[in-house]
Design an enzyme around this catalytic site. Sequence first.
Site, PDB file in Angstrom:
ATOM      1  N   GLU A 283      37.016  50.730  39.989  1.00 55.71           N
ATOM      2  CA  GLU A 283      37.274  51.711  38.923  1.00 55.71           C
ATOM      3  C   GLU A 283      36.804  51.203  37.563  1.00 55.71           C
ATOM      4  OE1 GLU A 283      40.981  49.138  38.753  1.00 55.71           O
ATOM      5  OE2 GLU A 283      39.485  49.747  40.245  1.00 55.71           O
TER       6      GLU A 283
ATOM      7  N   HIS B 260      37.298  45.284  40.868  1.00 53.53           N
ATOM      8  CA  HIS B 260      37.833  46.583  40.469  1.00 53.53           C
ATOM      9  C   HIS B 260      36.715  47.624  40.485  1.00 53.53           C
ATOM     10  CE1 HIS B 260      41.911  45.554  39.066  1.00 53.53           C
ATOM     11  NE2 HIS B 260      41.382  44.372  38.791  1.00 53.53           N
TER      12      HIS B 260
ATOM     13  N   CYS C 157      41.949  44.621  44.281  1.00 51.63           N
ATOM     14  CA  CYS C 157      42.327  43.399  43.573  1.00 51.63           C
ATOM     15  C   CYS C 157      43.547  42.755  44.250  1.00 51.63           C
ATOM     16  CB  CYS C 157      42.542  43.665  42.089  1.00 51.63           C
ATOM     17  SG  CYS C 157      42.542  42.135  41.107  1.00 51.63           S
TER      18      CYS C 157
END
Length: 212
Positions: free
Chosen positions: A194, A192, A83
């Site tokens: 994750e 992202h 990011c």
Amino acid sequence: MSAPNVVVLDYGSGNLRSAVRAFERAGAEVTLTADFEAGLEADGLVVPGVGAYAACMQGLRAVGGERLIGRRLAGGRPVIGICVGMQILFETGIEHGVTTDGCGEWPGTVERIEADVVPHMGWNTVDAATGSTLFDGVEEERFYFVHSYGVRRWELDEPNPAMPARVTWTSYGGDRFVAAVENGPLSATQFHPEKSGDAGAALLRNWVTSLS
């Protein structure tokens, strides 16, 4: 074979605990730290980032992160940005009329996305680069984005045509911008991983596996 050692750089920005857990699930032994030597010696370095470009650069410089990234790349040691952690790898960021110098590992400017509705928030597909390591097996999947700024032009002159940078793009609201880059030891994603479910987990496994 032991798990690769990965340092998530703690410079006061990013979803640090979720990043640690995600890379652990991807098969890495993870340390969250701002320690320069630990970051230098790790098999892989993760540079997270959430919030304003200028604030992230200030935090990064406060822990010597800019030098750490440069030292690792000079030695061919892997780094991945996520990011705003991707954005600060570029030369310049412009937010709210304020221009901030980035790490300068890639030429180019981070600027506001030209779309009617900003931020770009939610799931989106990508146009994965041919031969991508990160997107191997997840080329057609969706990933989770949340950002208002991006890199809308790729400006690197390729010094070695036999080993070009692999640039993955995405589109939103009629605008097109960089979703990910793989350039030798330096990789980054605007989205992202994750937060991107199984697809993001697979992408992180691909990166962790490449460290072995």
